[in-house]
Design a protein around this motif. Structure first.
Motif, short mmCIF file in Angstrom:
data_model
loop_
_atom_site.label_atom_id
_atom_site.label_comp_id
_atom_site.label_asym_id
_atom_site.label_seq_id
_atom_site.Cartn_x
_atom_site.Cartn_y
_atom_site.Cartn_z
N ALA A 168 3.40 10.85 -6.26
CA ALA A 168 4.34 11.30 -7.29
C ALA A 168 3.61 11.73 -8.56
CB ALA A 168 5.34 10.19 -7.60
N ALA A 169 2.44 11.12 -8.82
CA ALA A 169 1.66 11.47 -10.02
C ALA A 169 0.79 12.70 -9.79
CB ALA A 169 0.79 10.29 -10.43
N GLY A 170 0.85 13.28 -8.59
CA GLY A 170 0.10 14.50 -8.33
C GLY A 170 -1.22 14.30 -7.63
N THR A 171 -1.51 13.08 -7.18
CA THR A 171 -2.76 12.83 -6.47
C THR A 171 -2.58 13.14 -4.99
OG1 THR A 171 -3.32 11.03 -7.99
CG2 THR A 171 -4.50 11.09 -5.90
N PRO A 172 -3.38 14.04 -4.42
CA PRO A 172 -3.27 14.31 -2.99
C PRO A 172 -3.56 13.06 -2.16
CG PRO A 172 -4.55 16.03 -4.08
CD PRO A 172 -4.37 14.93 -5.08
N GLN A 226 9.56 15.14 8.71
CA GLN A 226 8.37 15.30 7.88
C GLN A 226 7.70 13.95 7.65
OE1 GLN A 226 7.09 18.21 6.84
NE2 GLN A 226 8.72 19.27 7.95
N PRO A 227 6.36 13.91 7.69
CA PRO A 227 5.66 12.65 7.40
C PRO A 227 5.70 12.34 5.92
CG PRO A 227 4.08 14.44 7.71
CD PRO A 227 5.44 15.01 8.01
N ARG A 228 5.46 11.07 5.57
CA ARG A 228 5.46 10.69 4.17
C ARG A 228 4.30 11.32 3.42
NH1 ARG A 228 6.08 4.54 6.03
NH2 ARG A 228 4.38 5.34 7.29
N PHE A 229 3.14 11.42 4.12
CA PHE A 229 1.94 11.97 3.50
C PHE A 229 1.31 12.99 4.45
CE2 PHE A 229 2.33 7.43 2.35
CZ PHE A 229 2.69 7.60 1.01
N THR A 230 0.45 13.80 3.90
CA THR A 230 -0.23 14.82 4.71
C THR A 230 -1.08 14.14 5.79
OG1 THR A 230 -0.34 16.33 2.82
CG2 THR A 230 -1.90 16.71 4.62
N ALA A 269 0.83 -1.20 0.00
CA ALA A 269 0.00 0.00 0.00
C ALA A 269 0.87 1.25 0.00
CB ALA A 269 -0.93 -0.01 1.20
N LEU A 270 1.95 1.22 0.76
CA LEU A 270 2.84 2.38 0.79
C LEU A 270 3.42 2.68 -0.60
CD1 LEU A 270 4.78 1.83 4.14
CD2 LEU A 270 3.22 3.71 3.59
N LYS A 271 3.73 1.63 -1.33
CA LYS A 271 4.27 1.82 -2.68
C LYS A 271 3.21 2.45 -3.59
CE LYS A 271 6.78 -0.58 -6.34
NZ LYS A 271 7.39 -1.87 -6.77
#
Length: 400
Positions: A198-202, A218-222, A189-191
């Motif tokens: 990376a493709a621009g999807t929030p 910093q976290p990997r995601f918001t 799932a992380l991949k």
């Protein structure tokens, strides 16, 4: 008259009656479109003597027909479908009336082919039966819909493996954004999430806020939510201030409810730092109210040292324990103080009222929608946010 219809080589059927007549519907926005016959026939058709068939029309009302019915341009209709709030109220009312009258349905496949992304936000929540996550979903849905987006929800059942499977399926629909619960995911799932980002999807992780775990602070995601370790410490401190020295944390019986486990670990650590005694009791699986009742009975029967306070992973467990204490004649908080998590409506209705941690359930959904909509509009990463929570002291811990 009688006519012969060839149904297959060597087979015929007689049909009586007049030849069919072509017809045109009176309603100009409900035209039945018939495609012209193809001028080419396949070799199989020619060799078998089969009649050529007309291509099937989609039979759908077009955007232009809706625009004509509403007296506006197709661009205005398209804008209204994407973001209703930007269209004047009177114009929007006419468009909505035309949409209802014509039965128009947008061709999402065409939109996906044109833009590569849809107007659906995918959210993966642990449990839809739990009102905590239901309120978050409502906040998300209300805020997204007003901006022309719809919410697609999947329930993971707290399983990271199931989450990965659902994520893989949802990404096939090219969602505009991804919302997941918590920051713990399977490697696969992380991949997938990293590729989507990376493709621009929030990508937003909700119900969590641990900004120091992604490396370099910093976290990997918001992340939009709160720190569960801080909540666990606050629960322990509240009971310690009331003079309790022998405490228990009643943990969730769901193995992958990581946030509940984190609160428990922080609770125990805080109690031990105060040179007090703490233990963790894992609630049995099944109905949370029943589990809370069972746990209370076990705590009462336990030998010395006698526990005088218990904090629970959620209000349902705590409410079950409080009801069982009343049945057994255990005086709350004199004999045992009880502290919940979630501040459900029932907590205020019991006697004594249950002390609990009030959470930003609905606000998490609203702020998540706001953050991802801004990210989509500006083409920038979604902004993280730490939301406030409050420990509400009531009668079950000696509060007002």
């Amino acid at each position: 008259m009688d006519r012969e219809l060839s149904t297959a080589p060597g087979v015929t059927a007689n049909i009586s009656g007049p030849a069919p007549q072509a017809s045109i519907l009176a309603n100009p926005v409900s035209l039945s479109v018939t495609k012209a016959l193809s001028s080419q026939s396949t070799p199989a058709m020619e060799s078998e003597g089969l009649p050529r068939q007309a291509r099937r029309g989609h039979g759908r009302v077009t955007l232009q027909q809706v625009a004509q019915a509403a007296g506006v341009t197709a661009i205005t209709v398209s804008r209204y479908l994407r973001e209703p709030a930007v269209v004047a109220l009177a114009t929007g009312a006419r468009i909505q009336q035309a949409l209802s009258a014509t039965g128009y349905v947008a061709n999402k496949q065409a939109g996906l082919l044109a833009s590569g992304v849809g107007n659906v936000v995918a959210a993966l929540l642990p449990n839809l039966a739990n009102s905590i996550f239901a309120e978050t979903a409502q906040g998300l849905s209300d805020s997204l819909q007003s901006a022309g987006f719809e919410l697609l929800i999947a329930s993971t059942g707290y399983s990271v493996d199931r989450e990965e499977q659902q994520l893989r399926a949802l990404l096939g629909w090219r969602p505009a954004a991804l919302v997941l619960t918590g920051r713990r995911h399977a490697a696969g799932a992380l991949k997938l999430l990293a590729q989507a980002k990376a493709a621009g999807t929030p990508v937003i992780e909700i119900w969590d806020h641990h900004p120091a775990e992604g490396g370099r602070g910093q976290p990997r995601f918001t992340q939009i939510g709160f720190n569960h370790e801080e909540v666990g410490r606050a629960m322990a401190e509240h009971l310690l201030r009331a003079g309790h020295r022998h405490l228990a944390y009643i943990d969730s019986g769901v193995a992958e409810d990581y946030r509940a486990h984190e609160r428990g670990l922080a609770f125990v650590h805080c109690v031990q730092q105060a040179d007090a005694h703490a233990q963790v009791v894992v609630a049995p699986a099944g109905d949370a109210f029943d589990a809370g009742r069972q746990v209370l009975g076990d705590l009462v029967r336990a030998g010395p040292p006698r526990l005088t306070a218990a904090a629970f992973a959620n209000d349902h467990l705590a409410c079950g324990a409080l009801l069982e204490a009343c049945r057994r004649g255990v005086k709350v908080p004199h004999d045992m103080a009880l502290l919940g998590f979630g501040d459900f409506a029932i907590a205020r209705q019991l006697s004594p009222a249950l002390s609990s941690v009030k959470l930003p359930r609905h606000a998490i959904g609203v702020e998540t929608a706001r953050s991802l909509l801004e990210a989509l509009r500006l083409g920038k990463p979604a902004k993280p946010m730490s939301l406030p929570w409050q420990l509400v002291a009531r009668g079950s811990t000696g509060g007002v």
